[in-house]
Design an enzyme around this catalytic site. Structure first.
Site, PDB file in Angstrom:
ATOM      1  N   HIS A 138       2.727 -13.053  29.260  1.00  0.00           N
ATOM      2  CA  HIS A 138       4.025 -12.740  28.655  1.00  0.00           C
ATOM      3  C   HIS A 138       4.737 -13.964  28.082  1.00  0.00           C
ATOM      4  CE1 HIS A 138       4.903  -8.548  29.350  1.00  0.00           C
ATOM      5  NE2 HIS A 138       4.826  -8.604  30.662  1.00  0.00           N
ATOM      6  N   ALA A 168       6.758  -8.320  39.512  1.00  0.00           N
ATOM      7  CA  ALA A 168       7.047  -9.678  39.072  1.00  0.00           C
ATOM      8  C   ALA A 168       7.855  -9.593  37.787  1.00  0.00           C
ATOM      9  CB  ALA A 168       5.756 -10.452  38.826  1.00  0.00           C
ATOM     10  N   GLU A 174       1.858 -12.094  34.017  1.00  0.00           N
ATOM     11  CA  GLU A 174       3.153 -12.731  33.738  1.00  0.00           C
ATOM     12  C   GLU A 174       2.986 -13.932  32.811  1.00  0.00           C
ATOM     13  OE1 GLU A 174       5.664 -11.003  34.553  1.00  0.00           O
ATOM     14  OE2 GLU A 174       4.430  -9.658  35.777  1.00  0.00           O
TER      15      GLU A 174
HETATM   16 ZN   LIG Z   1       4.785  -7.201  32.231  1.00  0.00          ZN
END
Ligand SMILES: [Zn+2]
Length: 854
Positions: A304, A265, A301
């Site tokens: 992040h 991803a 994700e």
């Molecule tokens: Zn990562």
């Protein structure tokens, strides 16, 4: 060469208009970049690759227009824009027109194709810009510290949709059959986080998380697979807002499943892209492991969005912190979401995998100097993600969860919309904890390897000492020492002792009030080190297994096998130890046991294989007996998954004919009635049927792979094709890795599976040596590199020589120390074979002993 762009000209804003032509696989672009020029320049250097720059001009602050010309340096991936008169200092606008290609290599701006249920082919265009491929989409300052605001417009056919990092602000006609889709300005962010996706896409209804709409996008017909990702996505978004103490930095959050995707991803702000298996899942039909994967990746994700997107590393050497931190946060969030999954215990398996690499002489420090951006490609490995997350967890446990979180908040608050370095995080954590963080952490981050903690009896207490752990002996023992936060737990006469100590340069005596019944070092299992117990202490421990936490039993097995691999304990002793886990109930402990038998299986000679199979059958018999074949009411998910794992082991590694027969019968029932088989058992059945199957099963599985109803089903049947054992069937699978039948995102991993299996490794190696050039052309780079990990299973002196010659003569470059690591892992296995082969065969030839009574 100088890898950094000059800083005399820096961008602050890009207005980008792109018009992709999906049929022709090209795109046309136009961009206006707001630049700040700090001294007069007659040329401007920026990044561009596989682009043709058609026009160049600068509109200066005082209204002048200066036409320029562009020269491309393809090797350096740079454009040199030259101007007849110098551009004066000031705020100007750089205006570029360009064209590019939608490539098939799954990086930059690329094409992904898929077939719908009726068999018709469709194309979507998507981006993957990290690390340095935004320059394939538009000319830019493609360095993480060159943050800017992006205003994007995509011109596309009316029948398609476009997604980018922010909300759509408007659509307008743009010529016959076309529309221009405009997106809101992004926050100030790095180029590698920009994303465009164009195609026939469908989205779920938005789930509102505070003010943020969260949606899942996919190709038509798959929306029913999106619910699970929305659930964990909504949880994680809310969880991180609370943990970080800062609102989500985007104006919406879309998660998109892309049929062809090289990585797992990508954390593009507001437009996270995934491979389908990491986002779409049929919740009712998937196994625990398959659902856990989706939850992990989604949480990672979203973590992040703050750590990486809002605050970004200054340069690529900081990738480790970005990824280690997101991995750490992923575990924290998933653990909070589903405490019953015991995610931190399962993480033991990942930590041990990182120790497998970090025990090599060819390991590397977590953080190292990265000059060429290309060098950072090799950073996306177990050391960055798993070792990195392990040492952060060790630090968090050392400081306490609340203090650690306060430090993280301070760091994000200080650096948001900007860039930061590792030392900035240490500074913030130090400010929050009032402790000297670098003193403890530098050894784990800036030095390679990790310690072995040696535990010996010392009066009524114990003595701890340390040295570096490596699988292969060192020429001269090093004097390296780590600052190790160690937790000691012991059972003594009047209760338990639980003691944190810091083991440093000097040996450390840990006093106990009385001689312990048993003692565990690395209590709680968070430490990134291995433990070697003196024989009497080990005996006490192994007769008190039920007193240990699952992660401690996991570490016991994992460390014991590593010590056997390193020649520090005899391997028959290790196999003896595995007999003590007949009553084991934790899936991770079984993963360690099964993994070690699989390793032994690749090392022993063919004639010894039936004996190993008998040992495996004997070791798992009691647990299989206890769990049976059918899910029981009141069981948790982990038990169900364990049942699947054990049945698979019995039917494949144990090669048990009765299990294979029963699996075939049960699979036949599944054909008639899918509800007859538990979702955690089904993947095991498929693997067993393949292992014992022939041509008709192969044809059926191939058909099911092609007509799969979910990404997970597709994966199961795909990897089952690599599990058949008959040579003609192995050959068929091999051909499909290069003839386009298997997507290039998956084919390298199928190849790796074929190389690792004792039944197919010879044929797979032959195929690889003749087809590697085709593979190098077809496979995405990151996956192509990982395919070669399979050579570590070619365990014989002859193969080892062939492998060495292969890489030397073909000049195959895998980046970083990857190749050296694979070769060293092969060396360790061959050495283990030479040293232990006879003793293992003799041990296995004895009838397996029943587990000792306790
Ligand atoms: Zn990562």
């Amino acid at each position: 060469m100088d890898y950094r762009l000059p800083t005399t000209v820096v961008p602050s804003r890009y207005d980008i208009r792109l018009e992709p032509d999906l049929e022709a696989a090209t795109f046309a672009g136009h961009e206006t970049i707001a630049i700040t020029v700090s001294e007069p320049v007659s040329e401007i250097l920026l990044n561009a690759a596989e682009l043709v720059i058609r026009s160049v001009r600068v509109q200066t602050a005082d209204g002048q227009t200066v036409e320029g010309s562009a020269g491309l340096d393809e090797a350096a991936e740079r454009a040199r824009l030259a101007f007849p008169t110098p551009i004066p200092p000031g705020e100007h606008r750089l205006v570029l027109a360009f064209t590019g290609v939608l490539n098939d290599r799954l990086h930059g701006f690329y094409r992904s194709t898929y077939k719908d249920a009726a068999g018709a082919s469709h194309t979507i265009a998507a981006t993957q810009f990290e690390a340095t491929d935004a320059r394939r989409g538009f000319p830019c300052w493609d360095e993480p510290m060159c943050k800017a605001v992006f205003g994007v417009t995509l011109v596309i056919p009316e029948s398609l949709v476009a997604v980018s990092n922010t909300r759509v602000t408007g659509e307008s006609p743009a010529g016959p059959g076309k529309k221009a889709v405009a997106f809101a300005d992004t926050i100030r962010m790095s180029t590698y986080l920009v994303a465009f996706v164009v195609g026939e896409l469908e989205a779920t209804e938005a789930v509102m998380v505070g003010p943020t709409p969260l949606r899942v996008w996919c190709v038509p017909g798959k929306l029913h697979l999106a619910r699970f990702a929305l659930d964990i996505g909504a949880f994680a978004l809310d969880y991180f807002e609370r943990y970080y103490g800062l609102p989500y930095p985007g104006d919406k959050l879309d998660m998109l499943a892309i049929p062809d995707f090289a990585a797992g991803a990508m954390e593009n702000l507001g437009a996270i892209t995934y491979r389908e298996t990491a986002l779409l899942v049929d919740e009712a039909a998937a196994s625990h492991a398959e659902r856990e994967r989706v939850a992990d990746v989604v949480a990672h994700e979203i973590a992040h969005m703050w750590f990486g997107d809002l605050v970004t590393m200054l340069w690529w050497n900081g990738i480790w912190l970005n990824e280690a931190f997101a991995t750490f946060m992923e575990l924290l969030a998933v653990d909070a979401w589903k405490p019953e999954w015991k995610r931190w215990t399962t993480f033991g398996v990942s930590r041990a995998a990182a120790m497998g690499v970090d025990g090599l002489h060819h390991t590397r420090p977590i953080e190292f100097e990265v000059r060429a951006p290309r060098d950072c490609e090799a950073m996306f490995d177990l050391l960055t993600y798993e070792k990195g997350a392990s040492v952060l967890r060790m630090l968090e446990q050392h400081l306490s969860g609340d203090v650690f979180r306060d430090g993280v908040r301070l760091y994000l608050e200080r650096h948001r919309f900007g860039n930061a370095e590792t030392t900035d995080l240490w500074k913030a954590l130090g400010d929050a904890s009032r402790l000297p963080i670098p003193e403890v952490m530098d050894g784990w981050i800036f030095r390679p390897g990790y310690p072995l903690v040696i535990v010996e009896p010392d009066g009524t207490g114990i003595k701890l000492s340390q040295r570096r752990f490596t699988y292969l002996p060192t020429e001269s023992p090093t004097s390296e020492r780590w600052k190790i936060p160690v937790r000691v737990r012991a059972s003594v006469k009047r209760g338990f002792v639980d003691k944190p100590v810091l083991l440093g340069d000097e040996d450390l005596a840990v006093a106990l009030p009385a001689a312990p019944e048993w003692v565990v070092v690395n209590a709680g299992g968070h430490g990134f080190y291995r433990v070697q117990y003196a024989a009497p202490l080990l005996r006490k421990m192994t007769s008190s297994l039920k007193k240990l936490a699952p992660i401690e039993r996991f570490n016991l097995v994992s460390d014991a096998f590593a010590l056997a691999q390193a020649g520090l304990t005899p391997s028959p002793d290790y196999l003896d130890l595995t007999a003590r886990f007949g009553e084991e109930t934790d899936r991770n402990v079984w993963t360690a046991l099964i993994g070690s038998w699989g390793y032994v299986n690749r090392v022993i000679a063919d004639p010894a294989r039936p004996d190993l199979e008998a040992l495996v059958r004997q070791r798992v018999a009691a647990a299989v007996e206890r769990l049976g074949w059918e899910a029981q009411p009141g069981e948790d998910e982990l038990e169900r998954q364990l049942r699947g794992d054990l049945l698979r082991t019995l039917g494949t590694l144990g090669n048990d004919p009765a299990t294979q027969e029963r699996a075939r019968a049960l699979y036949a029932r599944y054909r008639e009635d899918e509800s007859a088989v538990d979702p955690d058992v089904l993947p095991a059945l498929i693997a067993i049927v393949a292992a014992a199957g022939g041509e008709s099963e192969y044809d059926e599985f191939l058909q099911r792979f092609k007509a799969a109803r979910s990404p997970q089903e597709e994966q199961r049947y795909l990897y089952a094709l690599a599990a058949f054992r008959q040579p003609e069937l192995i050959r068929r699978t091999l051909e499909q890795t290069t003839n386009g039948e298997v997507r290039s995102q998956d084919a390298p991993f199928v190849m790796r599976a074929l190389l690792v299996s004792v039944y197919s490794r010879r044929l797979a190696w032959e195929y690889l040596t003749t087809s590697w050039e085709t593979m190098a052309r077809q496979y995405p780079g990151s996956a192509y590199r990982r395919m070669y990990e399979g050579v570590t299973a070619l365990v014989s002196p002859e193969w080892e020589r062939e492998v060495g010659e292969f890489f030397a003569s073909r000049k195959i470059v895998l980046g970083g120390k990857t190749l050296e690591q694979y070769l060293e892992q092969l060396r360790i296995a061959v050495r283990f074979q030479e040293r232990e082969g006879a003793a293992l065969a003799a041990y296995l030839a004895k009838p397996p002993r029943p587990p000792r009574a306790r």
